[in-house]
Design a protein around this motif. Structure first.
Motif, PDB file in Angstrom:
ATOM      1  N   GLY A 123       0.780  -1.218   0.000  1.00  0.00           N
ATOM      2  CA  GLY A 123       0.000   0.000   0.000  1.00  0.00           C
ATOM      3  C   GLY A 123       0.813   1.270   0.000  1.00  0.00           C
ATOM      4  O   GLY A 123       0.318   2.342  -0.357  1.00  0.00           O
ATOM      5  N   ASP A 124       2.046   1.175   0.416  1.00  0.00           N
ATOM      6  CA  ASP A 124       2.907   2.357   0.508  1.00  0.00           C
ATOM      7  C   ASP A 124       4.135   2.154  -0.361  1.00  0.00           C
ATOM      8  O   ASP A 124       4.825   1.143  -0.251  1.00  0.00           O
ATOM      9  CB  ASP A 124       3.342   2.595   1.951  1.00  0.00           C
ATOM     10  CG  ASP A 124       2.174   2.930   2.856  1.00  0.00           C
ATOM     11  OD1 ASP A 124       2.092   2.354   3.951  1.00  0.00           O
ATOM     12  OD2 ASP A 124       1.339   3.754   2.448  1.00  0.00           O
ATOM     13  N   THR A 125       4.382   3.119  -1.204  1.00  0.00           N
ATOM     14  CA  THR A 125       5.576   3.106  -2.037  1.00  0.00           C
ATOM     15  C   THR A 125       6.352   4.396  -1.803  1.00  0.00           C
ATOM     16  O   THR A 125       5.771   5.430  -1.429  1.00  0.00           O
ATOM     17  CB  THR A 125       5.229   2.983  -3.521  1.00  0.00           C
ATOM     18  OG1 THR A 125       4.363   4.069  -3.897  1.00  0.00           O
ATOM     19  CG2 THR A 125       4.534   1.664  -3.813  1.00  0.00           C
ATOM     20  N   TYR A 126       7.647   4.324  -2.013  1.00  0.00           N
ATOM     21  CA  TYR A 126       8.477   5.519  -1.851  1.00  0.00           C
ATOM     22  C   TYR A 126       9.640   5.418  -2.827  1.00  0.00           C
ATOM     23  O   TYR A 126      10.083   4.316  -3.170  1.00  0.00           O
ATOM     24  CB  TYR A 126       8.941   5.705  -0.411  1.00  0.00           C
ATOM     25  CG  TYR A 126       9.630   4.514   0.219  1.00  0.00           C
ATOM     26  CD1 TYR A 126       8.927   3.383   0.623  1.00  0.00           C
ATOM     27  CD2 TYR A 126      11.008   4.531   0.436  1.00  0.00           C
ATOM     28  CE1 TYR A 126       9.562   2.308   1.206  1.00  0.00           C
ATOM     29  CE2 TYR A 126      11.654   3.469   1.028  1.00  0.00           C
ATOM     30  CZ  TYR A 126      10.931   2.356   1.411  1.00  0.00           C
ATOM     31  OH  TYR A 126      11.575   1.289   1.990  1.00  0.00           O
ATOM     32  N   TYR A 127      10.074   6.575  -3.277  1.00  0.00           N
ATOM     33  CA  TYR A 127      11.042   6.638  -4.370  1.00  0.00           C
ATOM     34  C   TYR A 127      12.149   7.644  -4.082  1.00  0.00           C
ATOM     35  O   TYR A 127      11.949   8.608  -3.330  1.00  0.00           O
ATOM     36  CB  TYR A 127      10.338   7.067  -5.668  1.00  0.00           C
ATOM     37  CG  TYR A 127       9.266   6.117  -6.127  1.00  0.00           C
ATOM     38  CD1 TYR A 127       7.950   6.250  -5.693  1.00  0.00           C
ATOM     39  CD2 TYR A 127       9.570   5.072  -7.004  1.00  0.00           C
ATOM     40  CE1 TYR A 127       6.968   5.360  -6.113  1.00  0.00           C
ATOM     41  CE2 TYR A 127       8.601   4.188  -7.420  1.00  0.00           C
ATOM     42  CZ  TYR A 127       7.297   4.336  -6.979  1.00  0.00           C
ATOM     43  OH  TYR A 127       6.325   3.455  -7.396  1.00  0.00           O
ATOM     44  N   ALA A 128      13.263   7.425  -4.724  1.00  0.00           N
ATOM     45  CA  ALA A 128      14.285   8.457  -4.763  1.00  0.00           C
ATOM     46  C   ALA A 128      13.682   9.667  -5.477  1.00  0.00           C
ATOM     47  O   ALA A 128      12.997   9.511  -6.497  1.00  0.00           O
ATOM     48  CB  ALA A 128      15.521   7.961  -5.503  1.00  0.00           C
ATOM     49  N   ASP A 129      13.905  10.834  -4.952  1.00  0.00           N
ATOM     50  CA  ASP A 129      13.266  12.042  -5.499  1.00  0.00           C
ATOM     51  C   ASP A 129      13.539  12.202  -6.990  1.00  0.00           C
ATOM     52  O   ASP A 129      12.659  12.601  -7.757  1.00  0.00           O
ATOM     53  CB  ASP A 129      13.763  13.281  -4.751  1.00  0.00           C
ATOM     54  CG  ASP A 129      13.186  13.378  -3.349  1.00  0.00           C
ATOM     55  OD1 ASP A 129      13.761  14.115  -2.532  1.00  0.00           O
ATOM     56  OD2 ASP A 129      12.172  12.708  -3.076  1.00  0.00           O
ATOM     57  N   SER A 130      14.738  11.879  -7.398  1.00  0.00           N
ATOM     58  CA  SER A 130      15.124  12.106  -8.794  1.00  0.00           C
ATOM     59  C   SER A 130      14.446  11.136  -9.760  1.00  0.00           C
ATOM     60  O   SER A 130      14.479  11.354 -10.966  1.00  0.00           O
ATOM     61  CB  SER A 130      16.637  11.988  -8.937  1.00  0.00           C
ATOM     62  OG  SER A 130      17.064  10.679  -8.591  1.00  0.00           O
ATOM     63  N   LEU A 131      13.822  10.080  -9.217  1.00  0.00           N
ATOM     64  CA  LEU A 131      13.238   9.058 -10.077  1.00  0.00           C
ATOM     65  C   LEU A 131      11.715   9.057 -10.051  1.00  0.00           C
ATOM     66  O   LEU A 131      11.085   8.303 -10.811  1.00  0.00           O
ATOM     67  CB  LEU A 131      13.753   7.679  -9.666  1.00  0.00           C
ATOM     68  CG  LEU A 131      15.262   7.498  -9.741  1.00  0.00           C
ATOM     69  CD1 LEU A 131      15.650   6.127  -9.220  1.00  0.00           C
ATOM     70  CD2 LEU A 131      15.769   7.699 -11.152  1.00  0.00           C
ATOM     71  N   LYS A 132      11.137   9.860  -9.211  1.00  0.00           N
ATOM     72  CA  LYS A 132       9.678   9.920  -9.135  1.00  0.00           C
ATOM     73  C   LYS A 132       9.085  10.284 -10.491  1.00  0.00           C
ATOM     74  O   LYS A 132       9.563  11.179 -11.165  1.00  0.00           O
ATOM     75  CB  LYS A 132       9.243  10.957  -8.095  1.00  0.00           C
ATOM     76  CG  LYS A 132       9.456  10.527  -6.664  1.00  0.00           C
ATOM     77  CD  LYS A 132       9.012  11.629  -5.703  1.00  0.00           C
ATOM     78  CE  LYS A 132       9.246  11.214  -4.268  1.00  0.00           C
ATOM     79  NZ  LYS A 132       8.880  12.299  -3.317  1.00  0.00           N
ATOM     80  N   GLY A 133       8.034   9.552 -10.856  1.00  0.00           N
ATOM     81  CA  GLY A 133       7.367   9.828 -12.109  1.00  0.00           C
ATOM     82  C   GLY A 133       7.857   8.986 -13.271  1.00  0.00           C
ATOM     83  O   GLY A 133       7.146   8.818 -14.259  1.00  0.00           O
ATOM     84  N   ARG A 134       9.074   8.449 -13.161  1.00  0.00           N
ATOM     85  CA  ARG A 134       9.594   7.605 -14.236  1.00  0.00           C
ATOM     86  C   ARG A 134       9.609   6.131 -13.844  1.00  0.00           C
ATOM     87  O   ARG A 134       9.452   5.257 -14.689  1.00  0.00           O
ATOM     88  CB  ARG A 134      11.009   8.028 -14.633  1.00  0.00           C
ATOM     89  CG  ARG A 134      11.109   9.363 -15.324  1.00  0.00           C
ATOM     90  CD  ARG A 134      12.443   9.495 -16.062  1.00  0.00           C
ATOM     91  NE  ARG A 134      13.591   9.406 -15.166  1.00  0.00           N
ATOM     92  CZ  ARG A 134      14.580   8.527 -15.310  1.00  0.00           C
ATOM     93  NH1 ARG A 134      14.548   7.635 -16.295  1.00  0.00           N
ATOM     94  NH2 ARG A 134      15.610   8.542 -14.466  1.00  0.00           N
ATOM     95  N   PHE A 135       9.828   5.856 -12.563  1.00  0.00           N
ATOM     96  CA  PHE A 135       9.931   4.485 -12.086  1.00  0.00           C
ATOM     97  C   PHE A 135       8.722   4.158 -11.209  1.00  0.00           C
ATOM     98  O   PHE A 135       8.251   4.998 -10.450  1.00  0.00           O
ATOM     99  CB  PHE A 135      11.210   4.300 -11.271  1.00  0.00           C
ATOM    100  CG  PHE A 135      12.488   4.310 -12.081  1.00  0.00           C
ATOM    101  CD1 PHE A 135      12.528   4.800 -13.372  1.00  0.00           C
ATOM    102  CD2 PHE A 135      13.650   3.806 -11.516  1.00  0.00           C
ATOM    103  CE1 PHE A 135      13.701   4.799 -14.103  1.00  0.00           C
ATOM    104  CE2 PHE A 135      14.833   3.802 -12.231  1.00  0.00           C
ATOM    105  CZ  PHE A 135      14.865   4.303 -13.521  1.00  0.00           C
ATOM    106  N   THR A 136       8.264   2.910 -11.310  1.00  0.00           N
ATOM    107  CA  THR A 136       7.139   2.444 -10.503  1.00  0.00           C
ATOM    108  C   THR A 136       7.459   1.066  -9.929  1.00  0.00           C
ATOM    109  O   THR A 136       7.821   0.155 -10.677  1.00  0.00           O
ATOM    110  CB  THR A 136       5.853   2.367 -11.336  1.00  0.00           C
ATOM    111  OG1 THR A 136       5.570   3.648 -11.916  1.00  0.00           O
ATOM    112  CG2 THR A 136       4.678   1.951 -10.458  1.00  0.00           C
ATOM    113  N   ILE A 137       7.292   0.942  -8.635  1.00  0.00           N
ATOM    114  CA  ILE A 137       7.518  -0.348  -7.968  1.00  0.00           C
ATOM    115  C   ILE A 137       6.179  -0.954  -7.591  1.00  0.00           C
ATOM    116  O   ILE A 137       5.272  -0.252  -7.127  1.00  0.00           O
ATOM    117  CB  ILE A 137       8.430  -0.182  -6.731  1.00  0.00           C
ATOM    118  CG1 ILE A 137       8.785  -1.534  -6.142  1.00  0.00           C
ATOM    119  CG2 ILE A 137       7.796   0.747  -5.705  1.00  0.00           C
ATOM    120  CD1 ILE A 137       9.850  -1.472  -5.045  1.00  0.00           C
TER     121      ILE A 137
END
Length: 121
Positions: free
Chosen positions: A55-69
């Motif tokens: 339910g919770d995902t988190y990303y490196a700021d520089s990759l948000k919007g391009r990568f999806t886990i």
């Protein structure tokens, strides 16, 4: 749990690629899962993480919007969808399992073997 990453390869800038991590062991669903990467000559860096329920995902700021886990606790897999790839995304990508959400690699206790992603310009 044991992890096996796959899906890496050589792609061109702008392409998409999906990495998969297959887990063995009945405790997969209890782990936070994450992807890290290590570019050539650089230190390992956090890419994305997902909570044990997904339910919770988190990303490196520089990759948000391009990568999806995402993860599937029935199939025991976690995937990383990478879009609009850039040459600077070239790295060995690792999946990892840990007891709680973190972006620090030392908090992850189980690691896959890594899969190489090369993005040509």
């Amino acid at each position: 749990v044991q992890l096996q990453a796959s899906g890496g390869g050589l792609v061109q800038a702008g392409d998409s690629l999906r990495l998969s991590c297959a887990a063995s062991g009945h405790t997969f669903g209890y782990y936070t899962m994450a992807w890290f990467r290590q570019p050539p000559g650089k230190e390992r860096e956090f890419v994305a993480g997902i909570s044990w329920r997904g339910g919770d995902t988190y990303y490196a700021d520089s990759l948000k919007g391009r990568f999806t886990i995402t993860r599937d606790n029935v199939e025991n897999t976690v995937t990383l969808q990478m879009n609009s790839l850039k040459p600077e995304d070239t790295a060995v990508y690792y999946c990892a399992a840990g007891p709680y959400a973190s972006s620090w690699y030392r908090d992850f206790t189980v690691w896959g073997q890594g899969t190489l992603v090369t993005v040509s310009s």
